[in-house]
Design a protein around this motif. Structure first.
Motif, PDB file in Angstrom:
ATOM      1  N   LEU A  15       0.828  -1.198   0.000  1.00  0.00           N
ATOM      2  CA  LEU A  15       0.000   0.000   0.000  1.00  0.00           C
ATOM      3  C   LEU A  15       0.868   1.256   0.000  1.00  0.00           C
ATOM      4  O   LEU A  15       1.738   1.417   0.853  1.00  0.00           O
ATOM      5  N   THR A  63      -5.710   1.272  -8.402  1.00  0.00           N
ATOM      6  CA  THR A  63      -5.871   2.603  -7.799  1.00  0.00           C
ATOM      7  C   THR A  63      -7.344   2.970  -7.618  1.00  0.00           C
ATOM      8  O   THR A  63      -8.206   2.452  -8.317  1.00  0.00           O
ATOM      9  N   SER A  76      -7.855   1.817  -1.715  1.00  0.00           N
ATOM     10  CA  SER A  76      -6.639   2.087  -0.929  1.00  0.00           C
ATOM     11  C   SER A  76      -6.956   2.231   0.558  1.00  0.00           C
ATOM     12  O   SER A  76      -6.069   2.178   1.401  1.00  0.00           O
TER      13      SER A  76
END
Ligand code: PEP
Ligand code: MG
Length: 593
Positions: A30, A193, A221
Protein backbone atom coordinates in the motif's frame (compact mmCIF):
# COMPACT_ATOMS: atom_id res chain seq x y z
CA UNK A 1 -19.94 -10.02 -3.49
CA UNK A 2 -18.76 -12.07 -0.51
CA UNK A 3 -18.01 -15.77 -0.21
CA UNK A 4 -17.03 -17.74 2.90
CA UNK A 5 -13.38 -18.69 3.09
CA UNK A 6 -11.86 -21.69 4.77
CA UNK A 7 -9.53 -19.62 6.94
CA UNK A 8 -12.42 -17.53 8.22
CA UNK A 9 -11.68 -14.50 6.05
CA UNK A 10 -14.19 -13.64 3.39
CA UNK A 11 -13.48 -13.38 -0.31
CA UNK A 12 -14.38 -9.89 -1.50
CA UNK A 13 -14.67 -8.85 -5.13
CA UNK A 14 -14.14 -5.19 -6.04
CA UNK A 15 -14.92 -3.93 -9.52
CA UNK A 16 -13.09 -1.14 -11.34
CA UNK A 17 -11.90 -0.41 -14.87
CA UNK A 18 -9.42 -2.85 -16.38
CA UNK A 19 -6.85 -0.74 -18.22
CA UNK A 20 -3.96 -3.12 -18.75
CA UNK A 21 -4.47 -6.89 -19.22
CA UNK A 22 -3.04 -9.73 -17.17
CA UNK A 23 -4.01 -11.86 -14.15
CA UNK A 24 -1.74 -11.60 -11.10
CA UNK A 25 -1.84 -12.83 -7.50
CA UNK A 26 0.28 -11.68 -4.61
CA UNK A 27 0.65 -9.48 -1.53
CA UNK A 28 -0.50 -5.88 -1.46
CA UNK A 29 1.97 -3.04 -1.05
CA UNK A 30 0.00 0.00 0.00
CA UNK A 31 1.32 3.40 -1.01
CA UNK A 32 0.05 5.88 1.52
CA UNK A 33 1.43 8.87 -0.33
CA UNK A 34 1.32 11.12 2.73
CA UNK A 35 3.39 14.20 2.27
CA UNK A 36 4.30 16.78 4.82
CA UNK A 37 2.17 19.91 4.68
CA UNK A 38 4.29 22.98 4.11
CA UNK A 39 4.27 25.33 7.06
CA UNK A 40 2.62 28.69 6.39
CA UNK A 41 5.33 31.34 6.56
CA UNK A 42 5.16 35.09 6.04
CA UNK A 43 8.32 36.18 4.26
CA UNK A 44 10.32 39.18 5.31
CA UNK A 45 10.72 41.79 2.55
CA UNK A 46 14.43 41.03 2.14
CA UNK A 47 13.77 37.26 1.69
CA UNK A 48 11.39 37.61 -1.25
CA UNK A 49 14.05 37.70 -3.99
CA UNK A 50 15.87 34.63 -2.68
CA UNK A 51 12.58 32.75 -2.26
CA UNK A 52 11.76 33.42 -5.94
CA UNK A 53 15.23 32.16 -6.89
CA UNK A 54 14.65 29.03 -4.80
CA UNK A 55 11.35 28.44 -6.64
CA UNK A 56 13.02 28.98 -10.03
CA UNK A 57 15.81 26.56 -9.13
CA UNK A 58 13.20 23.95 -8.20
CA UNK A 59 11.51 24.43 -11.58
CA UNK A 60 14.84 23.92 -13.36
CA UNK A 61 15.60 20.79 -11.33
CA UNK A 62 12.10 19.43 -11.99
CA UNK A 63 12.52 19.95 -15.73
CA UNK A 64 15.85 18.11 -15.57
CA UNK A 65 14.24 15.18 -13.74
CA UNK A 66 11.33 15.00 -16.17
CA UNK A 67 13.77 15.05 -19.10
CA UNK A 68 15.63 12.12 -17.56
CA UNK A 69 12.43 10.11 -17.00
CA UNK A 70 11.32 10.96 -20.53
CA UNK A 71 14.61 9.78 -22.01
CA UNK A 72 14.38 6.51 -20.05
CA UNK A 73 10.82 5.89 -21.15
CA UNK A 74 11.80 6.72 -24.73
CA UNK A 75 14.58 4.17 -24.59
CA UNK A 76 12.65 1.42 -22.84
CA UNK A 77 9.15 1.87 -24.27
CA UNK A 78 9.31 4.28 -27.19
CA UNK A 79 8.88 7.82 -28.38
CA UNK A 80 5.09 7.74 -28.44
CA UNK A 81 4.67 7.01 -24.73
CA UNK A 82 7.54 9.29 -23.81
CA UNK A 83 5.53 12.14 -25.33
CA UNK A 84 3.30 11.95 -22.26
CA UNK A 85 6.00 13.88 -20.41
CA UNK A 86 5.66 16.73 -22.88
CA UNK A 87 2.42 17.52 -21.03
CA UNK A 88 4.41 17.73 -17.79
CA UNK A 89 6.92 20.07 -19.35
CA UNK A 90 4.05 22.17 -20.67
CA UNK A 91 2.77 22.61 -17.10
CA UNK A 92 6.26 23.67 -16.01
CA UNK A 93 6.61 26.04 -18.96
CA UNK A 94 3.15 27.50 -18.50
CA UNK A 95 3.87 31.14 -17.77
CA UNK A 96 0.54 31.50 -15.91
CA UNK A 97 1.55 28.74 -13.48
CA UNK A 98 5.00 30.20 -12.88
CA UNK A 99 3.88 33.83 -12.73
CA UNK A 100 0.94 33.15 -10.41
CA UNK A 101 3.28 31.37 -8.01
CA UNK A 102 5.78 34.24 -8.13
CA UNK A 103 2.94 36.73 -7.55
CA UNK A 104 1.93 34.82 -4.43
CA UNK A 105 5.50 34.85 -3.15
CA UNK A 106 5.91 38.53 -3.99
CA UNK A 107 2.46 39.96 -3.29
CA UNK A 108 1.24 37.74 -0.48
CA UNK A 109 4.72 37.02 0.92
CA UNK A 110 4.06 33.30 0.99
CA UNK A 111 6.80 30.71 1.15
CA UNK A 112 7.43 28.98 -2.21
CA UNK A 113 6.01 25.63 -1.00
CA UNK A 114 2.68 27.10 0.07
CA UNK A 115 2.49 29.21 -3.10
CA UNK A 116 3.10 26.19 -5.38
CA UNK A 117 0.57 24.10 -3.49
CA UNK A 118 -2.13 26.78 -3.72
CA UNK A 119 -1.61 27.46 -7.42
CA UNK A 120 -1.56 23.75 -8.25
CA UNK A 121 -4.74 23.18 -6.24
CA UNK A 122 -6.49 26.00 -8.09
CA UNK A 123 -5.41 24.55 -11.45
CA UNK A 124 -6.49 21.04 -10.50
CA UNK A 125 -9.87 22.21 -9.26
CA UNK A 126 -10.48 24.19 -12.45
CA UNK A 127 -9.52 21.19 -14.62
CA UNK A 128 -11.52 18.71 -12.54
CA UNK A 129 -14.84 20.28 -13.55
CA UNK A 130 -14.29 20.72 -17.30
CA UNK A 131 -16.47 18.53 -19.50
CA UNK A 132 -13.69 17.19 -21.68
CA UNK A 133 -12.59 13.87 -20.20
CA UNK A 134 -9.10 14.20 -21.65
CA UNK A 135 -8.57 17.58 -19.97
CA UNK A 136 -10.04 16.29 -16.71
CA UNK A 137 -7.51 13.51 -16.73
CA UNK A 138 -4.73 16.10 -16.88
CA UNK A 139 -5.41 16.86 -13.19
CA UNK A 140 -3.11 13.92 -12.44
CA UNK A 141 -0.37 15.51 -14.57
CA UNK A 142 -0.65 18.88 -12.80
CA UNK A 143 -0.53 17.16 -9.39
CA UNK A 144 2.42 15.05 -10.47
CA UNK A 145 4.42 18.09 -11.56
CA UNK A 146 3.48 20.10 -8.45
CA UNK A 147 4.50 17.20 -6.19
CA UNK A 148 7.85 17.03 -7.90
CA UNK A 149 8.42 20.79 -7.59
CA UNK A 150 7.48 20.59 -3.89
CA UNK A 151 9.87 17.73 -3.30
CA UNK A 152 12.64 19.69 -4.95
CA UNK A 153 11.85 22.68 -2.74
CA UNK A 154 11.80 20.74 0.50
CA UNK A 155 14.62 18.41 -0.45
CA UNK A 156 12.32 15.63 0.76
CA UNK A 157 12.94 12.48 -1.27
CA UNK A 158 9.76 10.54 -1.49
CA UNK A 159 10.21 7.34 -3.38
CA UNK A 160 6.81 5.76 -3.17
CA UNK A 161 8.16 2.27 -3.52
CA UNK A 162 11.20 2.52 -1.28
CA UNK A 163 9.78 -0.03 1.16
CA UNK A 164 9.03 -2.61 -1.51
CA UNK A 165 11.00 -5.80 -0.90
CA UNK A 166 9.02 -8.64 -2.51
CA UNK A 167 6.98 -8.87 -5.71
CA UNK A 168 3.75 -7.10 -4.86
CA UNK A 169 0.58 -5.58 -6.14
CA UNK A 170 0.90 -1.84 -5.65
CA UNK A 171 -2.28 -0.22 -4.31
CA UNK A 172 -2.62 3.55 -4.14
CA UNK A 173 -5.25 6.27 -4.15
CA UNK A 174 -3.74 7.43 -7.42
CA UNK A 175 -0.44 6.99 -9.21
CA UNK A 176 1.16 9.74 -11.21
CA UNK A 177 2.33 8.91 -14.73
CA UNK A 178 5.95 9.52 -13.71
CA UNK A 179 5.53 7.17 -10.73
CA UNK A 180 4.04 4.54 -13.03
CA UNK A 181 6.93 4.98 -15.44
CA UNK A 182 9.42 4.29 -12.67
CA UNK A 183 7.69 1.11 -11.44
CA UNK A 184 10.14 -1.77 -11.60
CA UNK A 185 8.68 -4.77 -13.34
CA UNK A 186 10.82 -7.12 -11.24
CA UNK A 187 9.07 -5.96 -8.05
CA UNK A 188 5.66 -4.85 -9.24
CA UNK A 189 3.12 -7.51 -10.21
CA UNK A 190 0.54 -4.92 -11.13
CA UNK A 191 -1.23 -1.93 -9.65
CA UNK A 192 -4.69 -0.94 -8.52
CA UNK A 193 -5.87 2.60 -7.80
CA UNK A 194 -8.94 4.37 -6.42
CA UNK A 195 -8.98 6.93 -9.24
CA UNK A 196 -8.35 6.96 -12.97
CA UNK A 197 -9.86 6.10 -16.33
CA UNK A 198 -8.71 4.24 -19.41
CA UNK A 199 -7.62 7.45 -21.18
CA UNK A 200 -5.42 8.66 -18.32
CA UNK A 201 -1.70 8.78 -18.97
CA UNK A 202 -1.18 6.41 -16.05
CA UNK A 203 -3.30 3.81 -17.85
CA UNK A 204 -1.52 4.43 -21.15
CA UNK A 205 1.81 3.99 -19.39
CA UNK A 206 0.71 0.72 -17.73
CA UNK A 207 -0.29 -0.72 -21.10
CA UNK A 208 2.94 0.40 -22.70
CA UNK A 209 4.99 -1.15 -19.87
CA UNK A 210 2.91 -4.32 -19.92
CA UNK A 211 2.04 -4.00 -16.21
CA UNK A 212 -1.47 -5.33 -15.42
CA UNK A 213 -3.61 -2.58 -13.91
CA UNK A 214 -7.11 -1.82 -12.67
CA UNK A 215 -8.12 1.76 -11.90
CA UNK A 216 -11.28 3.51 -10.71
CA UNK A 217 -11.72 1.11 -7.76
CA UNK A 218 -13.33 3.68 -5.45
CA UNK A 219 -11.86 3.39 -1.97
CA UNK A 220 -9.65 0.35 -2.48
CA UNK A 221 -6.64 2.09 -0.93
CA UNK A 222 -8.60 2.51 2.30
CA UNK A 223 -9.93 -1.05 2.31
CA UNK A 224 -6.62 -2.85 1.78
CA UNK A 225 -3.44 -3.11 3.85
CA UNK A 226 0.12 -4.03 3.07
CA UNK A 227 0.37 -7.83 3.11
CA UNK A 228 -3.25 -8.62 2.14
CA UNK A 229 -3.42 -11.38 -0.48
CA UNK A 230 -5.09 -10.15 -3.62
CA UNK A 231 -5.84 -11.50 -7.09
CA UNK A 232 -6.27 -9.01 -9.90
CA UNK A 233 -7.59 -9.37 -13.45
CA UNK A 234 -6.58 -6.39 -15.59
CA UNK A 235 -8.83 -7.45 -18.47
CA UNK A 236 -12.09 -7.72 -16.54
CA UNK A 237 -11.14 -4.90 -14.16
CA UNK A 238 -11.66 -6.79 -10.90
CA UNK A 239 -9.66 -7.44 -7.80
CA UNK A 240 -10.45 -10.34 -5.48
CA UNK A 241 -9.35 -9.95 -1.87
CA UNK A 242 -8.62 -13.22 -0.01
CA UNK A 243 -9.45 -15.33 -3.07
CA UNK A 244 -10.70 -18.88 -2.43
CA UNK A 245 -8.88 -21.86 -3.95
CA UNK A 246 -11.71 -22.05 -6.44
CA UNK A 247 -11.25 -18.41 -7.58
CA UNK A 248 -7.51 -18.85 -7.86
CA UNK A 249 -8.01 -21.86 -10.06
CA UNK A 250 -10.65 -20.10 -12.16
CA UNK A 251 -8.54 -16.99 -12.77
CA UNK A 252 -5.37 -19.02 -13.25
CA UNK A 253 -7.07 -21.04 -15.93
CA UNK A 254 -8.48 -17.87 -17.47
CA UNK A 255 -5.01 -16.34 -17.66
CA UNK A 256 -3.57 -19.49 -19.22
CA UNK A 257 -6.41 -19.67 -21.72
CA UNK A 258 -5.99 -16.02 -22.73
CA UNK A 259 -2.26 -16.44 -23.17
CA UNK A 260 -2.85 -19.46 -25.36
CA UNK A 261 -5.32 -17.49 -27.50
CA UNK A 262 -2.82 -14.64 -27.85
CA UNK A 263 -0.05 -17.05 -28.85
CA UNK A 264 -2.33 -18.65 -31.42
CA UNK A 265 -3.27 -15.25 -32.79
CA UNK A 266 0.35 -14.19 -33.08
CA UNK A 267 1.01 -17.39 -35.00
CA UNK A 268 -1.39 -16.09 -37.67
CA UNK A 269 1.05 -13.32 -38.58
CA UNK A 270 2.14 -14.87 -41.86
CA UNK A 271 -1.32 -16.21 -42.75
CA UNK A 272 -3.60 -14.33 -45.15
CA UNK A 273 -6.63 -12.34 -43.97
CA UNK A 274 -9.08 -14.42 -45.97
CA UNK A 275 -12.50 -15.88 -45.13
CA UNK A 276 -12.88 -19.63 -45.31
CA UNK A 277 -14.76 -19.20 -48.62
CA UNK A 278 -11.97 -17.15 -50.14
CA UNK A 279 -12.74 -13.42 -49.69
CA UNK A 280 -9.49 -11.54 -48.96
CA UNK A 281 -9.42 -8.26 -47.03
CA UNK A 282 -6.47 -5.89 -46.75
CA UNK A 283 -5.61 -5.30 -43.08
CA UNK A 284 -3.55 -2.20 -42.52
CA UNK A 285 -2.51 -0.11 -39.55
CA UNK A 286 -3.20 3.40 -38.28
CA UNK A 287 -0.16 5.29 -37.04
CA UNK A 288 0.47 8.75 -35.63
CA UNK A 289 4.27 8.83 -35.57
CA UNK A 290 6.95 7.33 -37.77
CA UNK A 291 8.33 5.33 -34.81
CA UNK A 292 5.18 3.19 -34.81
CA UNK A 293 6.27 1.57 -38.04
CA UNK A 294 7.85 -1.21 -35.94
CA UNK A 295 4.44 -2.05 -34.47
CA UNK A 296 3.02 -2.26 -37.99
CA UNK A 297 5.53 -4.97 -38.83
CA UNK A 298 5.31 -6.70 -35.48
CA UNK A 299 1.57 -7.37 -35.83
CA UNK A 300 1.75 -8.28 -39.50
CA UNK A 301 -0.31 -5.42 -41.00
CA UNK A 302 -0.32 -4.93 -44.78
CA UNK A 303 1.12 -1.43 -44.62
CA UNK A 304 -0.42 1.76 -43.26
CA UNK A 305 -4.03 2.68 -44.03
CA UNK A 306 -3.94 5.96 -42.11
CA UNK A 307 -0.89 8.02 -41.18
CA UNK A 308 -2.30 10.83 -39.02
CA UNK A 309 0.23 13.37 -40.21
CA UNK A 310 -1.01 16.17 -37.92
CA UNK A 311 1.06 14.70 -35.07
CA UNK A 312 4.08 16.12 -36.89
CA UNK A 313 2.59 19.57 -36.28
CA UNK A 314 1.45 19.14 -32.67
CA UNK A 315 3.45 19.70 -29.43
CA UNK A 316 5.98 22.12 -30.98
CA UNK A 317 6.19 25.83 -31.54
CA UNK A 318 7.03 25.90 -35.25
CA UNK A 319 5.75 24.22 -38.39
CA UNK A 320 7.51 21.10 -39.69
CA UNK A 321 9.57 21.91 -42.79
CA UNK A 322 9.15 20.19 -46.13
CA UNK A 323 12.42 18.28 -45.60
CA UNK A 324 11.45 17.18 -42.11
CA UNK A 325 8.10 15.87 -43.33
CA UNK A 326 9.73 14.23 -46.33
CA UNK A 327 12.13 12.37 -43.99
CA UNK A 328 9.27 11.09 -41.82
CA UNK A 329 7.11 9.95 -44.75
CA UNK A 330 10.05 8.46 -46.61
CA UNK A 331 11.19 6.49 -43.55
CA UNK A 332 7.79 4.87 -43.14
CA UNK A 333 7.31 4.27 -46.88
CA UNK A 334 10.76 2.76 -47.44
CA UNK A 335 10.62 0.49 -44.38
CA UNK A 336 7.22 -0.89 -45.38
CA UNK A 337 7.74 -1.06 -49.17
CA UNK A 338 6.29 -2.68 -51.23
CA UNK A 339 3.30 -2.38 -48.87
CA UNK A 340 1.37 0.86 -49.24
CA UNK A 341 1.36 3.82 -46.86
CA UNK A 342 -1.63 6.17 -46.97
CA UNK A 343 -0.63 9.61 -45.74
CA UNK A 344 -3.58 11.67 -44.65
CA UNK A 345 -3.03 15.39 -45.16
CA UNK A 346 -2.99 17.39 -41.97
CA UNK A 347 -6.24 17.20 -39.96
CA UNK A 348 -5.93 20.14 -37.56
CA UNK A 349 -8.91 21.75 -35.86
CA UNK A 350 -11.70 19.92 -34.02
CA UNK A 351 -9.81 18.62 -30.98
CA UNK A 352 -6.29 18.87 -32.46
CA UNK A 353 -4.41 22.14 -32.43
CA UNK A 354 -0.86 23.18 -33.25
CA UNK A 355 0.84 26.09 -31.48
CA UNK A 356 2.39 27.32 -34.74
CA UNK A 357 -0.98 27.63 -36.44
CA UNK A 358 -3.32 30.41 -35.41
CA UNK A 359 -6.81 28.95 -35.28
CA UNK A 360 -9.89 31.03 -34.57
CA UNK A 361 -11.78 30.41 -31.32
CA UNK A 362 -14.90 28.63 -32.48
CA UNK A 363 -18.12 27.66 -30.72
CA UNK A 364 -18.36 24.44 -32.74
CA UNK A 365 -14.78 23.50 -33.68
CA UNK A 366 -15.79 20.08 -35.06
CA UNK A 367 -18.10 21.88 -37.49
CA UNK A 368 -15.61 24.61 -38.17
CA UNK A 369 -12.24 25.41 -39.61
CA UNK A 370 -10.84 21.89 -39.67
CA UNK A 371 -8.79 19.56 -41.90
CA UNK A 372 -9.21 20.18 -45.66
CA UNK A 373 -11.01 23.48 -44.95
CA UNK A 374 -7.96 24.78 -43.12
CA UNK A 375 -5.58 23.42 -45.79
CA UNK A 376 -7.42 25.04 -48.69
CA UNK A 377 -7.37 28.36 -46.84
CA UNK A 378 -3.62 28.01 -46.15
CA UNK A 379 -2.21 26.85 -49.51
CA UNK A 380 1.40 27.56 -48.54
CA UNK A 381 1.21 25.20 -45.52
CA UNK A 382 -0.76 22.65 -47.54
CA UNK A 383 1.60 22.69 -50.52
CA UNK A 384 4.62 22.21 -48.26
CA UNK A 385 3.04 18.98 -47.08
CA UNK A 386 1.96 17.90 -50.57
CA UNK A 387 5.50 18.34 -51.91
CA UNK A 388 6.90 16.31 -49.00
CA UNK A 389 4.42 13.49 -49.67
CA UNK A 390 5.15 13.54 -53.40
CA UNK A 391 8.90 13.36 -52.79
CA UNK A 392 8.40 10.41 -50.41
CA UNK A 393 6.38 8.63 -53.13
CA UNK A 394 9.65 7.99 -54.98
CA UNK A 395 10.77 5.77 -52.07
CA UNK A 396 7.91 3.31 -51.64
CA UNK A 397 4.20 2.89 -52.32
CA UNK A 398 2.71 6.15 -51.06
CA UNK A 399 -0.93 7.18 -51.35
CA UNK A 400 -2.44 10.52 -50.41
CA UNK A 401 -5.76 11.10 -48.67
CA UNK A 402 -7.78 14.23 -47.86
CA UNK A 403 -9.74 14.31 -44.57
CA UNK A 404 -13.18 15.77 -43.81
CA UNK A 405 -14.24 16.32 -47.38
CA UNK A 406 -17.82 17.59 -47.61
CA UNK A 407 -18.15 18.35 -51.33
CA UNK A 408 -16.64 17.72 -54.75
CA UNK A 409 -15.27 21.23 -55.07
CA UNK A 410 -12.84 20.67 -52.18
CA UNK A 411 -11.37 17.62 -53.92
CA UNK A 412 -11.01 19.48 -57.23
CA UNK A 413 -9.25 22.39 -55.50
CA UNK A 414 -6.95 20.10 -53.50
CA UNK A 415 -6.07 18.10 -56.61
CA UNK A 416 -5.30 21.34 -58.46
CA UNK A 417 -2.81 22.30 -55.74
CA UNK A 418 -1.35 18.80 -55.96
CA UNK A 419 -0.86 19.26 -59.71
CA UNK A 420 0.91 22.59 -59.03
CA UNK A 421 3.28 20.79 -56.64
CA UNK A 422 3.95 18.06 -59.19
CA UNK A 423 4.82 20.72 -61.80
CA UNK A 424 7.18 22.43 -59.34
CA UNK A 425 9.00 19.16 -58.60
CA UNK A 426 9.16 18.23 -62.26
CA UNK A 427 10.66 21.65 -62.98
CA UNK A 428 13.42 20.95 -60.47
CA UNK A 429 13.95 17.38 -61.64
CA UNK A 430 12.94 15.96 -58.22
CA UNK A 431 11.55 12.41 -58.57
CA UNK A 432 8.07 11.38 -57.42
CA UNK A 433 5.41 8.84 -58.36
CA UNK A 434 3.55 10.39 -61.33
CA UNK A 435 0.69 7.96 -60.70
CA UNK A 436 0.33 8.55 -56.98
CA UNK A 437 -3.18 7.49 -55.96
CA UNK A 438 -5.34 10.05 -54.23
CA UNK A 439 -8.30 9.18 -52.03
CA UNK A 440 -10.73 10.88 -49.72
CA UNK A 441 -11.98 10.09 -46.27
CA UNK A 442 -15.71 9.65 -46.07
CA UNK A 443 -16.51 11.19 -42.68
CA UNK A 444 -19.44 13.48 -43.38
CA UNK A 445 -22.93 12.33 -44.43
CA UNK A 446 -22.85 14.69 -47.44
CA UNK A 447 -19.74 12.89 -48.71
CA UNK A 448 -21.29 9.45 -48.19
CA UNK A 449 -24.47 10.48 -49.99
CA UNK A 450 -22.54 11.93 -52.95
CA UNK A 451 -19.87 9.24 -53.03
CA UNK A 452 -20.74 8.56 -56.68
CA UNK A 453 -19.75 12.15 -57.55
CA UNK A 454 -16.58 12.09 -55.44
CA UNK A 455 -15.52 8.76 -56.93
CA UNK A 456 -14.93 10.45 -60.31
CA UNK A 457 -12.02 12.37 -58.83
CA UNK A 458 -10.28 9.80 -56.63
CA UNK A 459 -8.77 6.31 -56.62
CA UNK A 460 -10.17 5.12 -53.26
CA UNK A 461 -12.37 5.92 -50.28
CA UNK A 462 -11.51 5.36 -46.62
CA UNK A 463 -14.48 5.69 -44.29
CA UNK A 464 -13.60 7.56 -41.10
CA UNK A 465 -16.29 6.14 -38.86
CA UNK A 466 -15.13 8.08 -35.79
CA UNK A 467 -16.27 11.27 -37.44
CA UNK A 468 -19.00 9.74 -39.60
CA UNK A 469 -20.77 8.59 -36.43
CA UNK A 470 -20.40 11.99 -34.77
CA UNK A 471 -21.62 13.95 -37.81
CA UNK A 472 -24.46 11.55 -38.64
CA UNK A 473 -25.85 11.29 -35.13
CA UNK A 474 -24.98 14.86 -34.03
CA UNK A 475 -23.01 13.43 -31.09
CA UNK A 476 -19.76 15.19 -30.15
CA UNK A 477 -17.19 12.40 -30.11
CA UNK A 478 -15.31 13.84 -27.11
CA UNK A 479 -18.31 14.76 -24.94
CA UNK A 480 -18.87 12.00 -22.39
CA UNK A 481 -22.29 13.40 -21.44
CA UNK A 482 -23.67 12.23 -24.78
CA UNK A 483 -21.37 9.22 -25.15
CA UNK A 484 -24.31 6.81 -24.75
CA UNK A 485 -25.72 8.20 -28.02
CA UNK A 486 -22.50 7.56 -29.92
CA UNK A 487 -23.53 4.33 -31.66
CA UNK A 488 -21.44 3.03 -34.59
CA UNK A 489 -24.11 0.37 -35.29
CA UNK A 490 -26.91 2.93 -35.61
CA UNK A 491 -28.93 2.01 -38.73
CA UNK A 492 -28.26 5.49 -40.20
CA UNK A 493 -24.49 4.94 -39.99
CA UNK A 494 -24.77 1.48 -41.57
CA UNK A 495 -26.84 2.86 -44.45
CA UNK A 496 -24.19 5.53 -45.13
CA UNK A 497 -21.37 2.95 -45.02
CA UNK A 498 -23.32 0.74 -47.43
CA UNK A 499 -24.05 3.67 -49.77
CA UNK A 500 -20.36 4.58 -49.84
CA UNK A 501 -19.19 1.04 -50.55
CA UNK A 502 -21.78 0.53 -53.30
CA UNK A 503 -21.00 3.86 -54.98
CA UNK A 504 -17.26 3.19 -54.84
CA UNK A 505 -17.60 -0.28 -56.30
CA UNK A 506 -19.92 0.93 -59.01
CA UNK A 507 -17.24 3.39 -60.10
CA UNK A 508 -14.54 0.74 -59.85
CA UNK A 509 -12.65 2.06 -56.78
CA UNK A 510 -11.84 0.26 -53.55
CA UNK A 511 -13.31 1.25 -50.19
CA UNK A 512 -11.78 0.90 -46.72
CA UNK A 513 -12.63 1.82 -43.13
CA UNK A 514 -10.03 3.48 -40.88
CA UNK A 515 -12.15 4.57 -37.88
CA UNK A 516 -12.20 2.62 -34.60
CA UNK A 517 -14.94 0.39 -35.98
CA UNK A 518 -12.35 -1.24 -38.28
CA UNK A 519 -10.40 -2.54 -35.28
CA UNK A 520 -13.38 -3.88 -33.35
CA UNK A 521 -13.50 -7.65 -33.98
CA UNK A 522 -17.25 -7.67 -33.29
CA UNK A 523 -17.76 -5.39 -36.29
CA UNK A 524 -15.52 -7.35 -38.67
CA UNK A 525 -18.16 -9.71 -40.18
CA UNK A 526 -20.62 -6.81 -40.52
CA UNK A 527 -18.14 -4.67 -42.48
CA UNK A 528 -17.11 -7.69 -44.55
CA UNK A 529 -20.73 -8.41 -45.37
CA UNK A 530 -21.29 -4.78 -46.37
CA UNK A 531 -18.51 -5.29 -48.94
CA UNK A 532 -15.48 -3.55 -47.45
CA UNK A 533 -12.09 -4.08 -49.19
CA UNK A 534 -9.70 -2.80 -46.51
CA UNK A 535 -9.71 -2.32 -42.72
CA UNK A 536 -7.17 -0.08 -41.01
CA UNK A 537 -6.72 -0.12 -37.22
CA UNK A 538 -4.33 0.21 -34.28
CA UNK A 539 -1.53 -2.27 -35.08
CA UNK A 540 -2.20 -4.52 -32.07
CA UNK A 541 -5.78 -5.20 -33.24
CA UNK A 542 -4.64 -6.75 -36.53
CA UNK A 543 -4.26 -10.34 -35.20
CA UNK A 544 -7.71 -10.28 -33.55
CA UNK A 545 -9.46 -8.98 -36.67
CA UNK A 546 -7.54 -11.38 -38.89
CA UNK A 547 -8.59 -14.30 -36.74
CA UNK A 548 -12.27 -13.29 -37.05
CA UNK A 549 -11.98 -12.95 -40.83
CA UNK A 550 -10.48 -16.43 -41.04
CA UNK A 551 -13.29 -17.87 -38.87
CA UNK A 552 -16.27 -16.65 -40.90
CA UNK A 553 -17.52 -17.04 -44.47
CA UNK A 554 -18.35 -14.15 -46.76
CA UNK A 555 -21.78 -15.70 -47.16
CA UNK A 556 -22.67 -15.63 -43.45
CA UNK A 557 -21.23 -12.10 -43.19
CA UNK A 558 -23.57 -10.99 -45.99
CA UNK A 559 -26.52 -12.57 -44.21
CA UNK A 560 -25.53 -10.63 -41.08
CA UNK A 561 -25.18 -7.36 -43.05
CA UNK A 562 -28.60 -7.82 -44.65
CA UNK A 563 -30.17 -8.46 -41.25
CA UNK A 564 -28.36 -5.45 -39.78
CA UNK A 565 -29.58 -3.15 -42.55
CA UNK A 566 -33.12 -4.26 -41.75
CA UNK A 567 -32.73 -3.83 -37.97
CA UNK A 568 -34.52 -1.11 -36.05
CA UNK A 569 -31.93 -0.15 -33.43
CA UNK A 570 -28.18 0.03 -32.86
CA UNK A 571 -28.51 -2.48 -30.03
CA UNK A 572 -30.27 -4.98 -32.23
CA UNK A 573 -27.37 -4.79 -34.70
CA UNK A 574 -24.84 -5.15 -31.91
CA UNK A 575 -26.62 -8.27 -30.64
CA UNK A 576 -26.57 -9.75 -34.14
CA UNK A 577 -22.83 -9.03 -34.44
CA UNK A 578 -22.17 -10.53 -31.01
CA UNK A 579 -24.14 -13.67 -31.84
CA UNK A 580 -22.08 -14.33 -34.98
CA UNK A 581 -18.78 -13.65 -33.18
CA UNK A 582 -19.82 -15.98 -30.32
CA UNK A 583 -20.53 -18.73 -32.83
CA UNK A 584 -17.57 -18.23 -35.18
CA UNK A 585 -14.78 -16.86 -32.98
CA UNK A 586 -15.62 -17.40 -29.28
CA UNK A 587 -11.94 -17.17 -28.29
CA UNK A 588 -11.77 -13.61 -29.60
CA UNK A 589 -14.78 -12.64 -27.50
CA UNK A 590 -12.90 -14.09 -24.54
CA UNK A 591 -10.10 -11.57 -25.09
CA UNK A 592 -12.21 -8.46 -25.51
CA UNK A 593 -14.95 -8.89 -22.87
C1 PEP B 1 -12.14 8.92 -38.29
O1 PEP B 1 -12.73 10.00 -38.18
O2 PEP B 1 -12.73 7.82 -38.25
C2 PEP B 1 -10.68 8.89 -38.46
C3 PEP B 1 -10.06 7.77 -38.69
O3 PEP B 1 -10.01 10.07 -38.32
P1 PEP B 1 -9.68 10.74 -36.89
O4 PEP B 1 -10.06 9.75 -35.82
O5 PEP B 1 -8.25 11.07 -36.92
O6 PEP B 1 -10.60 11.94 -36.92
MG1 MG C 1 -11.70 11.83 -38.71
Amino acid sequence: MKKPHKNGQEEVLIRGIGVSPGVVFGPVYLVTGEESQPEERVLAEEDIASEIMRFEAAIIETRRQINTIQRNVQRVIGEYDANIFDVHKMVLDDSAFVEETIRKIQGERKGAEAAVRQVATRYSEALAVVEDEYLRERVADVKDVARRVLRNLTGEVLHVLDGLREKSLVVAADLAPSETASLRKDLVLGFATDLGSSTSHTAIMARALGIPAVVGLGDVSRRLHTGDRVLMDGTDGVIVVNPTEQSLRKYGQLADARQLIRNNLNALKEEPARTSDGRAVVLSANIELQEEVEEVRKYGADGVGLFRSEYLYIARNDLPTEDEQFEAYRNVASVLAPAAVIIRTVDLGGDKFASAVKMPQEINPFLGFRAIRFCLAQPAIFKTQLRAVLRASAHGKVRLMYPMVSNVDEVIRANALLEECKAELRGKGIPFDEHIEVGVMIEIPSAALTADLLARHVAFFSIGTNDLVQYTLAVDRVNDRVAHLYEPTHPAVLKLIKATIDAGHEKGIWVGVCGQMAGDPLMTPLLLGLGIDELSMVPSSVPLVKSVIRSVTLEESRVLARAALGAGTALEVLDQCRALAARAAPEVLELIQ
